[in-house]
Scaffold this motif. Structure first.
Motif, PDB file in Angstrom:
ATOM      1  N   ASP A 181      -9.238 -20.051 -36.970  1.00 50.43           N
ATOM      2  CA  ASP A 181      -8.125 -18.852 -36.805  1.00 50.43           C
ATOM      3  C   ASP A 181      -8.817 -18.276 -35.290  1.00 50.43           C
ATOM      4  O   ASP A 181      -8.330 -17.042 -35.077  1.00 50.43           O
ATOM      5  N   THR A 182      -9.609 -19.120 -34.608  1.00 50.10           N
ATOM      6  CA  THR A 182     -10.243 -18.708 -33.456  1.00 50.10           C
ATOM      7  C   THR A 182     -10.263 -19.072 -32.268  1.00 50.10           C
ATOM      8  O   THR A 182      -9.456 -20.135 -32.116  1.00 50.10           O
ATOM      9  N   PHE A 183      -9.214 -18.385 -31.423  1.00 53.09           N
ATOM     10  CA  PHE A 183      -9.089 -18.674 -29.543  1.00 53.09           C
ATOM     11  C   PHE A 183      -9.929 -18.181 -28.822  1.00 53.09           C
ATOM     12  O   PHE A 183     -10.674 -17.586 -28.918  1.00 53.09           O
ATOM     13  N   ILE A 184     -10.559 -19.675 -27.781  1.00 52.95           N
ATOM     14  CA  ILE A 184     -10.347 -19.452 -27.386  1.00 52.95           C
ATOM     15  C   ILE A 184     -10.225 -19.940 -25.640  1.00 52.95           C
ATOM     16  O   ILE A 184      -9.537 -20.759 -25.627  1.00 52.95           O
ATOM     17  N   ASP A 185     -10.096 -18.355 -24.697  1.00 49.57           N
ATOM     18  CA  ASP A 185      -9.308 -19.182 -23.358  1.00 49.57           C
ATOM     19  C   ASP A 185     -10.257 -19.242 -22.476  1.00 49.57           C
ATOM     20  O   ASP A 185     -12.176 -18.145 -21.774  1.00 49.57           O
ATOM     21  N   LEU A 186     -10.599 -20.606 -22.066  1.00 43.16           N
ATOM     22  CA  LEU A 186     -11.736 -21.254 -21.284  1.00 43.16           C
ATOM     23  C   LEU A 186     -12.052 -20.605 -19.964  1.00 43.16           C
ATOM     24  O   LEU A 186     -12.659 -20.744 -19.028  1.00 43.16           O
ATOM     25  N   THR A 187     -10.710 -19.895 -19.056  1.00 41.87           N
ATOM     26  CA  THR A 187     -10.571 -18.993 -17.719  1.00 41.87           C
ATOM     27  C   THR A 187     -11.265 -17.639 -17.960  1.00 41.87           C
ATOM     28  O   THR A 187     -11.812 -17.702 -17.156  1.00 41.87           O
ATOM     29  N   ILE A 188     -11.054 -17.467 -19.160  1.00 42.09           N
ATOM     30  CA  ILE A 188     -12.361 -16.482 -19.602  1.00 42.09           C
ATOM     31  C   ILE A 188     -13.695 -16.697 -20.281  1.00 42.09           C
ATOM     32  O   ILE A 188     -14.693 -16.377 -19.421  1.00 42.09           O
ATOM     33  N   GLU A 189     -14.057 -17.313 -20.913  1.00 39.67           N
ATOM     34  CA  GLU A 189     -15.146 -17.898 -21.260  1.00 39.67           C
ATOM     35  C   GLU A 189     -15.618 -19.036 -21.011  1.00 39.67           C
ATOM     36  O   GLU A 189     -15.306 -20.529 -20.992  1.00 39.67           O
ATOM     37  N   ARG A 190     -16.382 -18.682 -19.621  1.00 30.88           N
ATOM     38  CA  ARG A 190     -17.033 -20.024 -18.863  1.00 30.88           C
ATOM     39  C   ARG A 190     -17.833 -20.337 -18.929  1.00 30.88           C
ATOM     40  O   ARG A 190     -18.135 -21.786 -19.007  1.00 30.88           O
ATOM     41  N   ASP A 191     -18.824 -20.092 -20.023  1.00 29.72           N
ATOM     42  CA  ASP A 191     -19.487 -20.820 -20.808  1.00 29.72           C
ATOM     43  C   ASP A 191     -19.134 -22.359 -21.742  1.00 29.72           C
ATOM     44  O   ASP A 191     -20.086 -22.944 -21.673  1.00 29.72           O
ATOM     45  N   PHE A 192     -17.933 -22.408 -21.861  1.00 26.38           N
ATOM     46  CA  PHE A 192     -17.856 -23.132 -22.343  1.00 26.38           C
ATOM     47  C   PHE A 192     -16.749 -24.529 -22.075  1.00 26.38           C
ATOM     48  O   PHE A 192     -16.251 -24.101 -20.563  1.00 26.38           O
ATOM     49  N   GLU A 193     -17.044 -25.587 -21.983  1.00 26.61           N
ATOM     50  CA  GLU A 193     -16.204 -27.154 -21.824  1.00 26.61           C
ATOM     51  C   GLU A 193     -16.232 -27.776 -22.471  1.00 26.61           C
ATOM     52  O   GLU A 193     -16.240 -28.029 -23.372  1.00 26.61           O
ATOM     53  N   ILE A 194     -14.868 -28.570 -22.112  1.00 28.68           N
ATOM     54  CA  ILE A 194     -14.370 -29.985 -22.896  1.00 28.68           C
ATOM     55  C   ILE A 194     -14.992 -30.746 -22.612  1.00 28.68           C
ATOM     56  O   ILE A 194     -14.870 -31.417 -21.051  1.00 28.68           O
ATOM     57  N   THR A 195     -16.008 -31.284 -23.392  1.00 31.03           N
ATOM     58  CA  THR A 195     -16.482 -32.526 -23.065  1.00 31.03           C
ATOM     59  C   THR A 195     -16.027 -34.102 -23.572  1.00 31.03           C
ATOM     60  O   THR A 195     -16.324 -34.660 -23.454  1.00 31.03           O
ATOM     61  N   HIS A 196     -14.863 -33.876 -24.361  1.00 31.31           N
ATOM     62  CA  HIS A 196     -14.220 -34.636 -24.639  1.00 31.31           C
ATOM     63  C   HIS A 196     -13.048 -34.496 -25.525  1.00 31.31           C
ATOM     64  O   HIS A 196     -12.749 -33.492 -26.471  1.00 31.31           O
ATOM     65  N   VAL A 197     -12.080 -35.684 -25.268  1.00 30.69           N
ATOM     66  CA  VAL A 197     -10.345 -35.189 -25.514  1.00 30.69           C
ATOM     67  C   VAL A 197     -10.535 -36.543 -26.755  1.00 30.69           C
ATOM     68  O   VAL A 197     -10.525 -38.146 -26.827  1.00 30.69           O
ATOM     69  N   TYR A 198     -10.289 -36.376 -27.888  1.00 20.91           N
ATOM     70  CA  TYR A 198      -9.305 -37.052 -28.880  1.00 20.91           C
ATOM     71  C   TYR A 198      -8.101 -37.254 -28.966  1.00 20.91           C
ATOM     72  O   TYR A 198      -7.213 -36.484 -29.314  1.00 20.91           O
ATOM     73  N   MET A 199      -7.436 -38.371 -28.747  1.00 21.80           N
ATOM     74  CA  MET A 199      -6.489 -39.484 -28.443  1.00 21.80           C
ATOM     75  C   MET A 199      -5.248 -40.152 -29.183  1.00 21.80           C
ATOM     76  O   MET A 199      -6.196 -40.981 -29.966  1.00 21.80           O
TER      77      MET A 199
END
Length: 354
Positions: free
Chosen positions: A336-354
């Protein structure tokens, strides 16, 4: 029935027209919602929509599919046999080019025109290539994929349908010169020696002459000759730079790298798709044309909406919205949580599951 966009199930139907905050009409009443429609809603920053009451017997309700579900492409039964036929045809083209130095222009048209016609119906390029790609016949598959992607990128750069089709054809043919290079070198699982790499580099000029002798069309042949040239002059065979490189070659250069990096080859493991786009973005500041490269990335990134991702915190979420300029910092939903990575700069995507 009013629901959040992230709760839409495949096949839900709008009960009213949808407009964005500027009054622009986005989707019409009665539209059935699938991945492409959901992506459109999210791109217009629409959070809630009104849908008709769901029937328990509908496939969407029965399967409980949401944004997280993998796309079920309606185009696959039509495109897959055309793709496989084109790959098989390229084996014939390569054999002909090796033996005679020419390819049959009519056979080329028969192999690729039906495929290009069907590409006009599908825009989720990321899922399409993943579903079609296999570890077999890399050289031939790569040629077909570069042709497909060249066509798409040309349309995204506002070339006409006729021009985009011609650029797609140039992409299909870009590696035909490899027919004259030994398979032992092309498929060598270890690093090439300088002499072997020099031999591989000959494929650009060889392909140029094969295409020119077969089609008599400089605009098709130039893609083969220049697709390894780089804006900073570091490419081959002629060390061209900047505007010395033909616009068609700039298109093929971008998609050639993308296709090569997403493919599982004998000497490399396929890369995470977001990593590949990041690498293209990095190269756009030195080796690749920035306008061409950024156009490609801008149109590829929205296809990641609905895909699961792992963050550097080891949390797993779903991409629900992409950013028009910060390509690699989308909006992520974790429960239920939304994280905007343009604002929360400490977060990074490390993998995309396809």
């Amino acid at each position: 029935m009013r629901i959040h966009v992230t709760d839409i199930l495949d096949g839900d139907k709008l009960s009213s027209d949808v407009f964005n905050d500027y009054g622009l009409h986005v989707l019409s009443k009665g539209t059935k919602l699938y991945k492409s429609e959901i992506s459109r809603l999210l791109q217009h920053h629409i959070d809630f929509v009104d849908i008709e009451e769901r029937q328990l017997s509908t496939p969407a309700a029965h399967n409980g599919r949401t944004l997280e579900s993998i796309v079920n492409p309606k185009w696959l039964p039509n495109v897959k046999p055309l793709y496989e036929s084109a790959v098989k045809s390229f084996e014939t083209f390569f054999s002909s080019a090796e033996a005679t130095g020419k390819i049959d222009t009519d056979q080329v048209a028969e192999a690729i025109n039906p495929l290009i016609k069907n590409l006009q119906l599908e825009r989720d390029v990321v899922s399409m290539l993943l579903l079609l790609n296999s570890e077999d016949n890399y050289t031939y598959q790569h040629s077909v994929q570069v042709g497909m992607l060249s066509y798409y990128l040309a349309t995204w750069m506002n070339y006409s349908q006729e021009e985009s089709t011609r650029i797609g054809k140039a992409g299909f043919l870009h590696d035909i010169g490899k027919s004259k290079i030994s398979d032992t070198i092309l498929n060598k699982p270890s690093k090439l020696t300088k002499e072997e790499f020099d031999e591989v580099k000959r494929h650009a000029e060889l392909g140029y002459h094969i295409i020119l002798d077969s089609f008599g069309d400089e605009s098709l042949a130039i893609g083969a000759l220049q697709h390894h040239e780089r804006l900073d002059g570091s490419g081959y065979p002629n060390g061209l730079s900047g505007d010395q490189i033909h616009p068609i070659s700039k298109i093929i250069a971008v998609v050639d790298i993308y296709s090569a990096m997403i493919s599982a080859r004998v000497y490399q493991k396929e890369r995470d798709l977001l990593y590949v786009l990041r690498e293209l973005h990095r190269l756009s500041f030195s080796e690749l044309d920035p306008v061409t490269t950024h156009t490609f990335i801008k149109h590829m990134i929205p296809n990641f909406i609905g895909k699961r991702v792992r963050l550097n915190t080891d949390e797993v979420g779903i991409i629900v919205m992409t950013h028009p300029t910060e390509f690699f910092r989308p909006l992520i939903q974790i429960e239920d949580t939304f994280i905007d990575l343009t604002i929360e700069r400490d977060f990074e995507i490390t993998h995309v599951y396809m």
